[in-house]
Scaffold this motif. Sequence first.
Motif, mmCIF file in Angstrom:
data_model
loop_
_atom_site.group_PDB
_atom_site.id
_atom_site.type_symbol
_atom_site.label_atom_id
_atom_site.label_comp_id
_atom_site.label_asym_id
_atom_site.label_seq_id
_atom_site.Cartn_x
_atom_site.Cartn_y
_atom_site.Cartn_z
ATOM 1 N N GLU A 99 36.604 33.635 36.074
ATOM 2 C CA GLU A 99 37.167 34.643 35.893
ATOM 3 C C GLU A 99 38.535 35.001 36.741
ATOM 4 O O GLU A 99 39.229 35.191 37.455
ATOM 5 N N GLU A 100 37.438 35.861 38.010
ATOM 6 C CA GLU A 100 37.568 36.864 38.605
ATOM 7 C C GLU A 100 37.823 36.077 39.925
ATOM 8 O O GLU A 100 39.288 36.343 40.395
ATOM 9 N N GLN A 146 42.040 34.882 39.041
ATOM 10 C CA GLN A 146 43.078 35.913 38.855
ATOM 11 C C GLN A 146 43.407 35.796 40.616
ATOM 12 O O GLN A 146 44.591 36.231 40.717
ATOM 13 N N GLN A 153 30.891 32.300 34.875
ATOM 14 C CA GLN A 153 32.014 32.533 34.322
ATOM 15 C C GLN A 153 32.933 33.602 34.428
ATOM 16 O O GLN A 153 33.841 33.896 35.009
ATOM 17 N N ASP A 154 32.518 34.952 34.532
ATOM 18 C CA ASP A 154 32.776 36.478 35.178
ATOM 19 C C ASP A 154 32.851 35.997 36.201
ATOM 20 O O ASP A 154 34.202 36.322 36.089
#
Length: 205
Positions: free
Chosen positions: A140-141, A144, A136-137
């Motif tokens: 998100e990165e 972006q 999930q992290d």
Amino acid sequence: MMLKAKDIMTEEVVTIRGSATVAEAVKKMNDLCLRALIVERRHEQDAYGIVTETDIVYKVTAYGKDPKSMRVYEIMTKPCIVINPDLGVEYVARLFAQAGIRRAPVIKETLMGIVSVTDILNKGDFVEKPKSILLQDRIEEAVQEARNICAEKGATSKECAAAWDIVEELQAEAAHQKSERIEKTAFEVYCEENPEAAEARVYDN
């Protein structure tokens, strides 16, 4: 870094010949407190086998057969599922679940070790670092990053399309892990704001 099979495997592997009696296998397992033995190959092209406590109990004890007259090759599994030492622990667990097995030899050219569900529980890092949260992290990165690249290079640029490819790979992996369909990918959300990005995505290979 994700833990790999080689990080959690047990390196001391005890082997037995397929021609050995089941009684010999039982003695070896009892003496060494083992739940499985790897069955040796006879030559280079031969496959490894495995004989487990379950094989002995289900196929010998349960039928009242004589372990002194039965041979390992009669009850072993061969070829057995083998694990690549570089396979991530999560995939070892998934493979075990799909195949309904509890342990497998770790092999890359030679027999390097054996990995079991106990190793995964005792030595795995899934409690501190569940893969779904890490993924999930990373998603998100990556989202972006893709938005930044597209803002800089333009929504119809190849760089923009390539950046979304990375996001979609990660989202597909996360969805496969949870066994669920993605309702709307991050790229589809982006396309709602930038419709021209969708046409550009059908780029020439």
